[in-house]
Design an enzyme around this catalytic site. Structure first.
Site, PDB file in Angstrom:
ATOM      1  N   LYS A  42       1.416  -6.344  -3.692  1.00  0.00           N
ATOM      2  CA  LYS A  42       0.524  -7.110  -4.548  1.00  0.00           C
ATOM      3  C   LYS A  42       1.299  -7.927  -5.572  1.00  0.00           C
ATOM      4  O   LYS A  42       0.781  -8.895  -6.132  1.00  0.00           O
ATOM      5  CB  LYS A  42      -0.407  -6.136  -5.306  1.00  0.00           C
ATOM      6  CG  LYS A  42      -1.242  -5.250  -4.443  1.00  0.00           C
ATOM      7  CD  LYS A  42      -2.021  -4.247  -5.345  1.00  0.00           C
ATOM      8  CE  LYS A  42      -2.772  -3.262  -4.515  1.00  0.00           C
ATOM      9  NZ  LYS A  42      -3.309  -2.154  -5.341  1.00  0.00           N
ATOM     10  N   ASP A  98       7.951 -10.676  -6.071  1.00  0.00           N
ATOM     11  CA  ASP A  98       8.045 -10.665  -7.532  1.00  0.00           C
ATOM     12  C   ASP A  98       9.421 -10.177  -7.977  1.00  0.00           C
ATOM     13  O   ASP A  98      10.005 -10.721  -8.908  1.00  0.00           O
ATOM     14  CB  ASP A  98       6.929  -9.802  -8.141  1.00  0.00           C
ATOM     15  CG  ASP A  98       6.859  -8.414  -7.521  1.00  0.00           C
ATOM     16  OD1 ASP A  98       7.360  -8.226  -6.399  1.00  0.00           O
ATOM     17  OD2 ASP A  98       6.294  -7.510  -8.152  1.00  0.00           O
ATOM     18  N   ASP A 101      14.724  -5.156  -6.189  1.00  0.00           N
ATOM     19  CA  ASP A 101      15.264  -4.060  -6.985  1.00  0.00           C
ATOM     20  C   ASP A 101      16.423  -3.430  -6.179  1.00  0.00           C
ATOM     21  O   ASP A 101      17.546  -3.930  -6.216  1.00  0.00           O
ATOM     22  CB  ASP A 101      14.100  -3.083  -7.192  1.00  0.00           C
ATOM     23  CG  ASP A 101      14.235  -2.237  -8.422  1.00  0.00           C
ATOM     24  OD1 ASP A 101      15.352  -1.841  -8.717  1.00  0.00           O
ATOM     25  OD2 ASP A 101      13.222  -1.956  -9.078  1.00  0.00           O
ATOM     26  N   VAL A 150       9.951  -3.505 -15.992  1.00  0.00           N
ATOM     27  CA  VAL A 150       9.206  -4.710 -16.348  1.00  0.00           C
ATOM     28  C   VAL A 150       7.792  -4.708 -15.762  1.00  0.00           C
ATOM     29  O   VAL A 150       7.558  -4.193 -14.667  1.00  0.00           O
ATOM     30  CB  VAL A 150       9.943  -6.004 -15.903  1.00  0.00           C
ATOM     31  CG1 VAL A 150      11.123  -6.290 -16.810  1.00  0.00           C
ATOM     32  CG2 VAL A 150      10.364  -5.963 -14.445  1.00  0.00           C
ATOM     33  N   ASP A 156       3.310  -4.154 -12.016  1.00  0.00           N
ATOM     34  CA  ASP A 156       2.457  -3.110 -12.585  1.00  0.00           C
ATOM     35  C   ASP A 156       3.221  -1.887 -13.062  1.00  0.00           C
ATOM     36  O   ASP A 156       4.378  -1.659 -12.698  1.00  0.00           O
ATOM     37  CB  ASP A 156       1.464  -2.641 -11.517  1.00  0.00           C
ATOM     38  CG  ASP A 156       2.145  -1.793 -10.430  1.00  0.00           C
ATOM     39  OD1 ASP A 156       3.176  -2.244  -9.880  1.00  0.00           O
ATOM     40  OD2 ASP A 156       1.663  -0.685 -10.151  1.00  0.00           O
ATOM     41  N   ARG A 162      -0.796  -6.020 -14.343  1.00  0.00           N
ATOM     42  CA  ARG A 162      -0.429  -7.134 -13.448  1.00  0.00           C
ATOM     43  C   ARG A 162      -0.931  -8.469 -14.004  1.00  0.00           C
ATOM     44  O   ARG A 162      -0.403  -9.521 -13.691  1.00  0.00           O
ATOM     45  CB  ARG A 162      -1.041  -6.929 -12.062  1.00  0.00           C
ATOM     46  CG  ARG A 162      -0.487  -5.743 -11.292  1.00  0.00           C
ATOM     47  CD  ARG A 162      -0.968  -5.794  -9.845  1.00  0.00           C
ATOM     48  NE  ARG A 162      -0.780  -4.541  -9.139  1.00  0.00           N
ATOM     49  CZ  ARG A 162       0.300  -4.189  -8.472  1.00  0.00           C
ATOM     50  NH1 ARG A 162       1.340  -4.991  -8.436  1.00  0.00           N
ATOM     51  NH2 ARG A 162       0.375  -3.032  -7.844  1.00  0.00           N
TER      52      ARG A 162
HETATM   53  C1  PRP Z   1       7.854  -3.896  -5.399  1.00  0.00           C
HETATM   54  C2  PRP Z   1       8.255  -5.341  -5.152  1.00  0.00           C
HETATM   55  C3  PRP Z   1       9.041  -5.271  -3.893  1.00  0.00           C
HETATM   56  C4  PRP Z   1       9.715  -3.920  -3.996  1.00  0.00           C
HETATM   57  C5  PRP Z   1      11.095  -4.115  -4.501  1.00  0.00           C
HETATM   58  O1  PRP Z   1       6.689  -3.615  -4.683  1.00  0.00           O
HETATM   59  O2  PRP Z   1       7.139  -6.179  -5.031  1.00  0.00           O
HETATM   60  O3  PRP Z   1       8.220  -5.318  -2.746  1.00  0.00           O
HETATM   61  O4  PRP Z   1       8.955  -3.136  -4.920  1.00  0.00           O
HETATM   62  O5  PRP Z   1      11.756  -2.898  -4.560  1.00  0.00           O
HETATM   63  P1  PRP Z   1      13.068  -2.597  -3.722  1.00  0.00           P
HETATM   64  O6  PRP Z   1      13.976  -3.798  -3.834  1.00  0.00           O
HETATM   65  O7  PRP Z   1      13.649  -1.394  -4.435  1.00  0.00           O
HETATM   66  O8  PRP Z   1      12.695  -2.279  -2.321  1.00  0.00           O
HETATM   67  P2  PRP Z   1       5.842  -2.291  -4.883  1.00  0.00           P
HETATM   68  O9  PRP Z   1       6.203  -1.307  -3.826  1.00  0.00           O
HETATM   69  O10 PRP Z   1       5.949  -1.840  -6.316  1.00  0.00           O
HETATM   70  O11 PRP Z   1       4.363  -2.780  -4.571  1.00  0.00           O
HETATM   71  P3  PRP Z   1       3.434  -3.816  -5.351  1.00  0.00           P
HETATM   72  O12 PRP Z   1       4.065  -5.188  -5.199  1.00  0.00           O
HETATM   73  O13 PRP Z   1       2.135  -3.712  -4.655  1.00  0.00           O
HETATM   74  O14 PRP Z   1       3.365  -3.398  -6.797  1.00  0.00           O
END
Ligand code: PRP
Length: 177
Positions: A42, A98, A101, A150, A156, A162
């Site tokens: 999301k 977004d 990480d 963040v 979120d 969000r």
């Molecule tokens: C977040 C972000 C990436 C992922 C990055 O998504 O949007 O998809 O984590 O993390 P990584 O580099 O450690 O793999 P999340 O799983 O939090 O889902 P969301 O976007 O629905 O909040």
């Protein structure tokens, strides 16, 4: 600023400038070509919707929602919660995120899309290099940030925040860090 935010890391105006710069590069790189903006739900909802307003190339959108399990030496697994609706074989696909990480999600997702025959590039509003486990090439990167929790602009904590129009650092007391 809401009480859960320690400080604003990237303001609404700064976000606008960053998004515009990325759009300018995409417009240049994909001039005269068709491109699919693949919005990864999301978190990238706000970023992708702002970005596409500035695009003047021939663009369509599609959506995926994924989550990754396993990191480091553990071999990861990508869980597809929602798949794209269009056939991406042979398409220029810009994967819009977004944040990158650990890089585990993007690394696995990019591999999957390439196996499906897509010509992919990664576009992420944020990158947190300090947390990287997998090397991913982010062709369009908004800004690198320090290793802080963040929220806002799509991101979120426990599904909240969000909607914030800026990117803020979450107070440690909120998540018990
Ligand atoms: C977040 C972000 C990436 C992922 C990055 O998504 O949007 O998809 O984590 O993390 P990584 O580099 O450690 O793999 P999340 O799983 O939090 O889902 P969301 O976007 O629905 O909040």
């Amino acid at each position: 600023m809401i009480k859960e935010v320690e400080k604003i890391l990237i303001s609404k105006d700064e976000i606008k400038g960053i998004v515009k710069k990325i759009a300018d590069r995409i417009n240049e790189d994909y001039k005269g070509k068709q491109v699919v903006l693949l919005v990864i739900l999301k978190g990238s909802l706000l970023f992708a919707s702002d970005l596409m307003r500035y695009l003047d190339v021939d663009v369509t959108i599609d959506f995926m929602q994924v989550s990754s399990y396993g990191s480091g030496t553990v071999s990861g697994e990508l869980k597809i919660l929602k798949d794209a609706q269009t056939d991406l074989n042979g398409k220029n696909v810009i994967i819009t995120e977004d944040i990158v990480d650990s890089g585990n999600t993007l690394s696995m997702l990019n591999d999957l899309l390439q196996k499906r025959g897509a010509n992919t590039e990664i576009c992420s509003m944020l990158s947190k290099p300090a947390r990287r486990e997998k090397d991913v090439y982010i062709k369009y990167c908004g800004i690198e940030i320090p290793d802080e929790f963040v929220i806002g602009y799509g991101m979120d904590y426990d599904e909240r925040f969000r909607n914030l129009p800026y990117i803020g650092i979450l107070k440690k007391e909120v998540y018990g860090g």
